[in-house]
Design an enzyme around this catalytic site. Structure first.
Site, PDB file in Angstrom:
ATOM      1  N   TYR A  84      50.403  27.152  -4.838  1.00 31.39           N
ATOM      2  CA  TYR A  84      49.489  26.000  -4.801  1.00 31.39           C
ATOM      3  C   TYR A  84      48.059  26.464  -5.070  1.00 31.39           C
ATOM      4  CZ  TYR A  84      46.238  22.620  -2.880  1.00 31.39           C
ATOM      5  OH  TYR A  84      45.160  21.784  -2.726  1.00 31.39           O
TER       6      TYR A  84
ATOM      7  N   SER B 149      39.927  23.366  -4.180  1.00 32.92           N
ATOM      8  CA  SER B 149      40.186  23.537  -2.751  1.00 32.92           C
ATOM      9  C   SER B 149      39.546  24.821  -2.248  1.00 32.92           C
ATOM     10  CB  SER B 149      41.705  23.631  -2.556  1.00 32.92           C
ATOM     11  OG  SER B 149      42.000  24.097  -1.270  1.00 32.92           O
TER      12      SER B 149
ATOM     13  N   LYS C 286      45.330  25.896  -8.401  1.00 34.78           N
ATOM     14  CA  LYS C 286      43.940  25.404  -8.362  1.00 34.78           C
ATOM     15  C   LYS C 286      43.012  26.409  -9.048  1.00 34.78           C
ATOM     16  CE  LYS C 286      44.543  21.561  -6.193  1.00 34.78           C
ATOM     17  NZ  LYS C 286      44.380  20.299  -6.906  1.00 34.78           N
TER      18      LYS C 286
HETATM   19  P1  NAD Z   1      47.915  13.154  -1.896  1.00 31.05           P
HETATM   20  O1  NAD Z   1      49.236  13.776  -2.089  1.00 31.05           O
HETATM   21  O2  NAD Z   1      47.736  12.157  -0.807  1.00 31.05           O
HETATM   22  O3  NAD Z   1      47.417  12.474  -3.265  1.00 31.05           O
HETATM   23  C1  NAD Z   1      47.791  12.951  -4.539  1.00 31.05           C
HETATM   24  C2  NAD Z   1      48.259  11.752  -5.356  1.00 31.05           C
HETATM   25  O4  NAD Z   1      48.617  12.203  -6.654  1.00 31.05           O
HETATM   26  C3  NAD Z   1      49.490  11.083  -4.756  1.00 31.05           C
HETATM   27  O5  NAD Z   1      49.264   9.684  -4.702  1.00 31.05           O
HETATM   28  C4  NAD Z   1      50.629  11.437  -5.721  1.00 31.05           C
HETATM   29  O6  NAD Z   1      51.594  10.408  -5.780  1.00 31.05           O
HETATM   30  C5  NAD Z   1      49.860  11.611  -7.013  1.00 31.05           C
HETATM   31  N1  NAD Z   1      50.494  12.551  -7.958  1.00 31.05           N
HETATM   32  C6  NAD Z   1      50.957  13.801  -7.715  1.00 31.05           C
HETATM   33  N2  NAD Z   1      51.460  14.336  -8.852  1.00 31.05           N
HETATM   34  C7  NAD Z   1      51.302  13.408  -9.826  1.00 31.05           C
HETATM   35  C8  NAD Z   1      51.622  13.373 -11.200  1.00 31.05           C
HETATM   36  N3  NAD Z   1      52.255  14.377 -11.810  1.00 31.05           N
HETATM   37  N4  NAD Z   1      51.311  12.250 -11.919  1.00 31.05           N
HETATM   38  C9  NAD Z   1      50.701  11.205 -11.311  1.00 31.05           C
HETATM   39  N5  NAD Z   1      50.388  11.179 -10.008  1.00 31.05           N
HETATM   40  C10 NAD Z   1      50.675  12.273  -9.269  1.00 31.05           C
HETATM   41  O7  NAD Z   1      46.851  14.339  -1.741  1.00 31.05           O
HETATM   42  P2  NAD Z   1      45.327  14.300  -1.330  1.00 31.05           P
HETATM   43  O8  NAD Z   1      45.207  14.910   0.018  1.00 31.05           O
HETATM   44  O9  NAD Z   1      44.761  12.949  -1.590  1.00 31.05           O
HETATM   45  O10 NAD Z   1      44.761  15.364  -2.368  1.00 31.05           O
HETATM   46  C11 NAD Z   1      44.195  14.978  -3.612  1.00 31.05           C
HETATM   47  C12 NAD Z   1      43.850  16.223  -4.387  1.00 31.05           C
HETATM   48  O11 NAD Z   1      42.966  17.027  -3.611  1.00 31.05           O
HETATM   49  C13 NAD Z   1      45.046  17.107  -4.718  1.00 31.05           C
HETATM   50  O12 NAD Z   1      44.858  17.650  -6.011  1.00 31.05           O
HETATM   51  C14 NAD Z   1      44.966  18.200  -3.670  1.00 31.05           C
HETATM   52  O13 NAD Z   1      45.540  19.395  -4.115  1.00 31.05           O
HETATM   53  C15 NAD Z   1      43.462  18.349  -3.480  1.00 31.05           C
HETATM   54  N6  NAD Z   1      43.086  18.891  -2.155  1.00 31.05           N
HETATM   55  C16 NAD Z   1      43.537  18.293  -1.016  1.00 31.05           C
HETATM   56  C17 NAD Z   1      43.205  18.846   0.226  1.00 31.05           C
HETATM   57  C18 NAD Z   1      43.713  18.230   1.506  1.00 31.05           C
HETATM   58  O14 NAD Z   1      43.682  18.927   2.543  1.00 31.05           O
HETATM   59  N7  NAD Z   1      44.148  16.981   1.533  1.00 31.05           N
HETATM   60  C19 NAD Z   1      42.385  19.982   0.310  1.00 31.05           C
HETATM   61  C20 NAD Z   1      41.925  20.545  -0.882  1.00 31.05           C
HETATM   62  C21 NAD Z   1      42.276  19.993  -2.120  1.00 31.05           C
HETATM   63  N1  UFG Z   2      47.274  24.604  13.089  1.00 32.42           N
HETATM   64  C1  UFG Z   2      47.926  24.729  14.299  1.00 32.42           C
HETATM   65  N2  UFG Z   2      49.073  23.999  14.476  1.00 32.42           N
HETATM   66  C2  UFG Z   2      49.589  23.167  13.520  1.00 32.42           C
HETATM   67  C3  UFG Z   2      48.902  23.055  12.293  1.00 32.42           C
HETATM   68  C4  UFG Z   2      47.752  23.810  12.107  1.00 32.42           C
HETATM   69  O1  UFG Z   2      47.492  25.462  15.176  1.00 32.42           O
HETATM   70  O2  UFG Z   2      50.646  22.546  13.749  1.00 32.42           O
HETATM   71  C5  UFG Z   2      46.019  25.360  12.894  1.00 32.42           C
HETATM   72  C6  UFG Z   2      46.087  26.364  11.755  1.00 32.42           C
HETATM   73  O3  UFG Z   2      46.589  27.592  12.214  1.00 32.42           O
HETATM   74  C7  UFG Z   2      44.616  26.409  11.314  1.00 32.42           C
HETATM   75  C8  UFG Z   2      44.111  24.986  11.584  1.00 32.42           C
HETATM   76  O4  UFG Z   2      45.018  24.430  12.533  1.00 32.42           O
HETATM   77  O5  UFG Z   2      43.899  27.296  12.143  1.00 32.42           O
HETATM   78  C9  UFG Z   2      44.082  24.108  10.349  1.00 32.42           C
HETATM   79  O6  UFG Z   2      45.351  24.149   9.712  1.00 32.42           O
HETATM   80  P1  UFG Z   2      45.764  23.115   8.557  1.00 32.42           P
HETATM   81  O7  UFG Z   2      47.179  23.393   8.203  1.00 32.42           O
HETATM   82  O8  UFG Z   2      45.420  21.720   8.974  1.00 32.42           O
HETATM   83  O9  UFG Z   2      44.763  23.469   7.372  1.00 32.42           O
HETATM   84  P2  UFG Z   2      44.539  24.833   6.586  1.00 32.42           P
HETATM   85  O10 UFG Z   2      43.109  25.213   6.796  1.00 32.42           O
HETATM   86  O11 UFG Z   2      45.565  25.839   6.886  1.00 32.42           O
HETATM   87  O12 UFG Z   2      44.785  24.393   5.077  1.00 32.42           O
HETATM   88  C10 UFG Z   2      44.243  23.187   4.526  1.00 32.42           C
HETATM   89  C11 UFG Z   2      45.167  22.667   3.437  1.00 32.42           C
HETATM   90  C12 UFG Z   2      45.188  23.607   2.265  1.00 32.42           C
HETATM   91  C13 UFG Z   2      43.793  23.837   1.797  1.00 32.42           C
HETATM   92  C14 UFG Z   2      42.926  24.347   2.923  1.00 32.42           C
HETATM   93  C15 UFG Z   2      41.510  24.485   2.485  1.00 32.42           C
HETATM   94  O13 UFG Z   2      46.483  22.520   3.932  1.00 32.42           O
HETATM   95  O14 UFG Z   2      45.895  23.028   1.215  1.00 32.42           O
HETATM   96  O15 UFG Z   2      42.971  23.421   4.017  1.00 32.42           O
HETATM   97  O16 UFG Z   2      41.058  23.282   1.924  1.00 32.42           O
HETATM   98  F1  UFG Z   2      43.812  24.746   0.811  1.00 32.42           F
END
Ligand code: NAD
Ligand code: UFG
Length: 334
Positions: free
Chosen positions: A147, A123, A151
């Site tokens: 979190y 991430s 990572k």
């Molecule tokens: P998500 O929660 O939708 O998907 C994760 C999936 O993993 C879920 O289906 C959950 O049920 C499964 N899971 C969690 N723990 C588990 C375990 N112990 N065993 C088996 N299954 C398990 O999240 P996502 O947005 O699809 O994210 C996928 C990956 O990408 C995650 O590792 C997350 O940290 C990373 N990531 C997501 C974002 C984002 O903004 N969505 C940004 C950066 C990194």
């Molecule tokens: N924001 C608002 N109001 C809200 C939610 C968010 O103004 O209700 C703003 C935040 O302040 C930020 C932007 O919208 O400026 C994006 O916020 P998000 O919460 O959507 O995303 P972040 O960039 O804070 O974080 C996300 C994921 C993290 C990840 C990061 C980088 O939540 O897990 O992107 O990948 F690490």
């Protein structure tokens, strides 16, 4: 055969669809802690194929043993993990156990069976509070919550695994802000609780499920004072995983690679694009900054372009149109 952990989640399900459409053979392992079994039916509706599914936990060595003994797993795309920043602060042990112990169990079974290729979900959070945008992969890393720390620690573990055995091939994909949904409107991101992230929140204001968006601060040094992020269409992100899979098939190493568009948009620009896409108004009010937020976060995408031959295709308008189609469909069902 590719094992996709967390393959029923938001990014995993979109990646599975792209993989099935490219005739990749795959198995999904997911414990459904943050996803629903119905996603498998939706994948089937979109692709007309139903991937093999194991319901179970990546921390459970027995289910991993069962999968690796039943299938010749060539590579693992490892999405499974917990991802809510705020929750990780309150439940650090749960987060470290799920994300780190889980990854170690996956690595142990991979080593046992000689499977040495992994695409890992890292991430942009690993860049911490660095004010120097765009973020490049060679920047020093720092994290501000469990979190993010999980990572970063997993990245270190995976680099050490490669150092000890240079036959391993691992990509550490650093995602920026994935949004949007599949064009079918069948799969997308629909958190059960009040969303923490911007796009799911905006969607729920547009459907009328929530009243008003709180914009967290308008006094950042950005074009309009609101926070700037690199939003990337989840289907572009999914396509990036196929490119990363090609890469690990052909190159040993442990490479961190940003997946973003390289462009930053402010909260108010996102609100405006969403209003246009949905033809609805999105009520908002400016409130104070959210603790831990940074002003701007966007990617340098040169390495992804060069190593993976991957570029994001979809713009913010397309991301909002697709997010809206999914949000509208989901809300109609309620
Ligand atoms: P998500 O929660 O939708 O998907 C994760 C999936 O993993 C879920 O289906 C959950 O049920 C499964 N899971 C969690 N723990 C588990 C375990 N112990 N065993 C088996 N299954 C398990 O999240 P996502 O947005 O699809 O994210 C996928 C990956 O990408 C995650 O590792 C997350 O940290 C990373 N990531 C997501 C974002 C984002 O903004 N969505 C940004 C950066 C990194
Ligand atoms: N924001 C608002 N109001 C809200 C939610 C968010 O103004 O209700 C703003 C935040 O302040 C930020 C932007 O919208 O400026 C994006 O916020 P998000 O919460 O959507 O995303 P972040 O960039 O804070 O974080 C996300 C994921 C993290 C990840 C990061 C980088 O939540 O897990 O992107 O990948 F690490």
């Amino acid at each position: 055969m590719i094992l996709v952990t967390g393959g029923l989640g938001y990014i995993g399900s979109h990646t599975v669809v792209e993989m099935v459409e490219k005739n990749e053979e795959l198995i999904i392992l997911d414990n459904l802690s943050n996803s629903k079994l119905q996603v498998l039916d939706k994948i089937h509706s979109i692709t007309e194929k139903r991937p093999a599914f194991y319901q179970g936990d990546i921390r459970d060595p027995d289910i991993l043993e069962k999968i690796f003994s039943n299938h010749a797993v060539e590579a693992v795309i490892h999405f499974a993990g917990l991802k809510a920043v705020g929750e990780s602060v309150n439940k650090p042990i749960y987060y470290y156990d799920n994300n780190i112990t889980g990854t170690l169990e996956v690595l142990k079974v991979m080593k046992k069976y000689g499977c040495k290729k992994m695409v890992f979900s890292s991430s942009a959070t690993v860049y911490g509070n660095n004010p120097q945008v765009p973020f490049r992969e060679d920047y020093d890393l720092s994290t501000t919550n469990p979190y993010g720390a999980s990572k970063r620690m997993i990245e270190d573990i995976l680099r050490d695994v490669y150092t000890a055995d240079p036959e391993w091939s691992i990509t550490l994909l650093r995602y920026f802000n994935p949004i949007g949904a599949h064009k079918s409107g069948l799969i997308g991101e629909d958190p059960n609780d009040i969303p923490n992230n911007l796009l799911p929140y905006v969607s729920k204001v547009a459907t009328g499920e929530l009243d008003c968006l709180c914009v967290f601060g308008d006094d950042y040094k950005t074009l309009d004072g609101t926070g700037v992020r690199d939003y990337i269409h989840v289907v572009d992100l999914a396509r990036g995983h196929l490119k990363a899979l090609d890469y690990v098939r052909n190159n040993a190493g442990a490479e961190a690679i940003n997946l973003g568009t390289g462009n930053g948009y402010s909260v108010l620009q996102v609100v405006k694009a969403y209003e246009k896409a949905s033809e609805r108004s999105v009520n908002y009010k400016i409130t104070s900054r959210r603790p831990g937020d940074i002003a701007s976060c966007y990617a340098c995408v040169e390495k992804a372009n060069r190593l993976l031959d991957w570029h994001a295709k979809y713009d913010l308008n397309q991301m909002c149109e697709d997010a809206w189609r999914f949000a509208y469909n989901e809300n109609e069902k309620k």
